[in-house]
Design a protein around this motif. Sequence first.
Motif, mmCIF file in Angstrom:
data_model
loop_
_atom_site.group_PDB
_atom_site.id
_atom_site.type_symbol
_atom_site.label_atom_id
_atom_site.label_comp_id
_atom_site.label_asym_id
_atom_site.label_seq_id
_atom_site.Cartn_x
_atom_site.Cartn_y
_atom_site.Cartn_z
ATOM 1 N N SER A 13 0.814 -1.205 0.000
ATOM 2 C CA SER A 13 0.000 0.000 0.000
ATOM 3 C C SER A 13 0.855 1.265 0.000
ATOM 4 O O SER A 13 1.684 1.463 -0.887
ATOM 5 C CB SER A 13 -0.968 -0.031 1.191
ATOM 6 O OG SER A 13 -1.984 0.929 1.044
ATOM 7 N N GLN A 66 -0.499 1.992 -4.773
ATOM 8 C CA GLN A 66 -1.128 3.016 -5.598
ATOM 9 C C GLN A 66 -0.119 3.846 -6.389
ATOM 10 O O GLN A 66 -0.470 4.860 -6.988
ATOM 11 C CB GLN A 66 -1.965 3.959 -4.727
ATOM 12 C CG GLN A 66 -2.991 3.272 -3.854
ATOM 13 C CD GLN A 66 -2.410 2.772 -2.528
ATOM 14 O OE1 GLN A 66 -1.645 3.462 -1.869
ATOM 15 N NE2 GLN A 66 -2.774 1.557 -2.148
ATOM 16 N N LEU A 84 -1.010 4.726 -10.050
ATOM 17 C CA LEU A 84 -2.117 5.679 -10.132
ATOM 18 C C LEU A 84 -1.637 7.097 -9.839
ATOM 19 O O LEU A 84 -1.969 8.042 -10.562
ATOM 20 C CB LEU A 84 -3.226 5.293 -9.150
ATOM 21 C CG LEU A 84 -4.365 6.313 -9.028
ATOM 22 C CD1 LEU A 84 -5.170 6.381 -10.311
ATOM 23 C CD2 LEU A 84 -5.268 5.994 -7.846
ATOM 24 N N TYR A 93 -1.163 -7.453 -7.393
ATOM 25 C CA TYR A 93 -2.438 -6.762 -7.168
ATOM 26 C C TYR A 93 -3.580 -7.755 -7.242
ATOM 27 O O TYR A 93 -3.511 -8.781 -7.922
ATOM 28 C CB TYR A 93 -2.648 -5.643 -8.195
ATOM 29 C CG TYR A 93 -3.013 -6.144 -9.567
ATOM 30 C CD1 TYR A 93 -4.346 -6.200 -9.987
ATOM 31 C CD2 TYR A 93 -2.031 -6.580 -10.458
ATOM 32 C CE1 TYR A 93 -4.693 -6.675 -11.239
ATOM 33 C CE2 TYR A 93 -2.365 -7.057 -11.715
ATOM 34 C CZ TYR A 93 -3.704 -7.102 -12.104
ATOM 35 O OH TYR A 93 -4.045 -7.588 -13.342
ATOM 36 N N LEU A 147 -7.811 -0.473 -4.073
ATOM 37 C CA LEU A 147 -6.651 0.370 -3.798
ATOM 38 C C LEU A 147 -5.378 -0.217 -4.405
ATOM 39 O O LEU A 147 -4.280 0.223 -4.082
ATOM 40 C CB LEU A 147 -6.466 0.544 -2.286
ATOM 41 C CG LEU A 147 -7.594 1.282 -1.566
ATOM 42 C CD1 LEU A 147 -7.327 1.324 -0.060
ATOM 43 C CD2 LEU A 147 -7.745 2.696 -2.109
ATOM 44 N N TYR A 200 -3.229 -1.164 -7.976
ATOM 45 C CA TYR A 200 -3.155 -0.716 -9.363
ATOM 46 C C TYR A 200 -2.028 -1.420 -10.107
ATOM 47 O O TYR A 200 -0.998 -1.756 -9.540
ATOM 48 C CB TYR A 200 -2.970 0.804 -9.423
ATOM 49 C CG TYR A 200 -4.158 1.539 -8.883
ATOM 50 C CD1 TYR A 200 -5.195 1.935 -9.711
ATOM 51 C CD2 TYR A 200 -4.274 1.791 -7.513
ATOM 52 C CE1 TYR A 200 -6.309 2.577 -9.214
ATOM 53 C CE2 TYR A 200 -5.398 2.433 -7.000
ATOM 54 C CZ TYR A 200 -6.408 2.826 -7.859
ATOM 55 O OH TYR A 200 -7.511 3.447 -7.357
ATOM 56 N N HIS A 241 -7.914 -5.551 0.608
ATOM 57 C CA HIS A 241 -6.710 -4.716 0.607
ATOM 58 C C HIS A 241 -5.658 -5.236 1.584
ATOM 59 O O HIS A 241 -4.464 -5.022 1.375
ATOM 60 C CB HIS A 241 -7.069 -3.267 0.941
ATOM 61 C CG HIS A 241 -5.900 -2.330 0.823
ATOM 62 N ND1 HIS A 241 -5.163 -2.214 -0.332
ATOM 63 C CD2 HIS A 241 -5.330 -1.480 1.728
ATOM 64 C CE1 HIS A 241 -4.193 -1.327 -0.143
ATOM 65 N NE2 HIS A 241 -4.273 -0.873 1.091
#
Length: 334
Positions: A224, A251, A254, A281, A287, A289, A314
Motif C-alpha cells: 500500500s 497506488q 495511479l 495486485y 486500492l 493498481y 486490501h
Amino acid sequence: MSARGAEDFDDADGLGPWWALARDPMFELRLLATEQSDPDVEPPPMVRRSGQVLLAAARRLSVEDPPVAVTEAGLGAVFADAVDAVLDDEVTCPVIEERDAAELVGPLARAIVAAALAESVVREAPVDLDGASLDELVSAVSAALYDGRARGEFGAAAKKLAFNLAMRSGGSRYVDRKRRTWSTDAAPLAGDVLVYLTRGGGIKDFIAARVREIAGPVILLAHSLGGIAALELLVSQELPNVRQLVTVGSQGPLLYELDALPTLRFGLRLPNSVPEWSNIYDPRDLLAYRGAGVFPGRVRDYEIDNRTPFPWSHSAYFFRKNERFYRLLGEVLA
C-alpha cells in the motif's frame, strides 16, 4: 495506459454478495423479504415454527460463548454485538419467523459474520479473511444456529442483484448508524497518504537508512502506502544493494498517472536507480493498481485472487492462511 486492475474482473465464484454484505450485513435477508415464499407448514398446537426455533437459537448466540472458529478468527469480542445488530434490525425477525429455517440458516449466518467483520472495523481491530476462511466461519455459525443441518448457498437473486442493489440503496440503517464512525476511522488512512505526499521525506530517509545498514543484497517488499514510499525512494536516490522492488496492493502507478508523485512527474521515465519491479495486485482490491501499462518494460504485474471482497481484500494478501499469496510471493522472490 491505465493503472486500473479490474476491467476484466469475473465474479464467477460468487463472492460478489460478500461485497454487498461488507456494506450491508443484512443485504441477503432484505432481498429475501422482497420475495414471495410459501409459508412454513403450520405446526401442531404448542409447537413452534422452525423459523421461531432458528430465531431463538440466534438469540442464544449473543449470550453464549462464540463458536470456536469465530474466536480463532479474532472476532470473539465483537460476535455478541454482531448477533444483536442483525436481530435488532426491523426486517430480520419477520423474515426468519415467516420462512422455513433451512432456507434462512445460510443468509442469517452470513449476515452475522458480515456484521462481526464490520464491527471489528468500527473498533479499529479489523480482521482480514479470505474466501475459504469466510466459508469456514459461515459453516461454524450455521452449525451453532441449526445443528449444521443446513448451510445454504448464495441464491441466484443475491448473486445477480448484489452490486446493483447495494450501490443503489447506499447501504442499510446499520451502515447509516456506523457511517460517522467508519468515516472517522477512514480519515487517518487518507490522512497518511496526504501527509506522506506533502512531508514524506522522513519516511524515505528511514527506509534508506535501514537499507544501508545491510551489507548484502536487499529486496524491498512494501504494501500500500509503503509501496509508494519505496518507489519514490528508489526514484530519488541510488541504492545499489537493492536488487528488487516488490509492491503489493499499492497506488504508485495511479499517483504517477495523476501527476501526484513528488519525485517523478507524469511523462518522465523511471530512472535506472529503480531495479526490477514486481507488482502484485488483486482486482477486487480497489486500492491496488497495475504498473506494466504505465511503465512499459519496467514493471511486471502479478494478479492474485485473495477470494475476499473489498475492503477486506486490501489487507488479505498477508492473511496467515492465504496460501495463494505466499506461493505467488515465493515465485516472485525466487
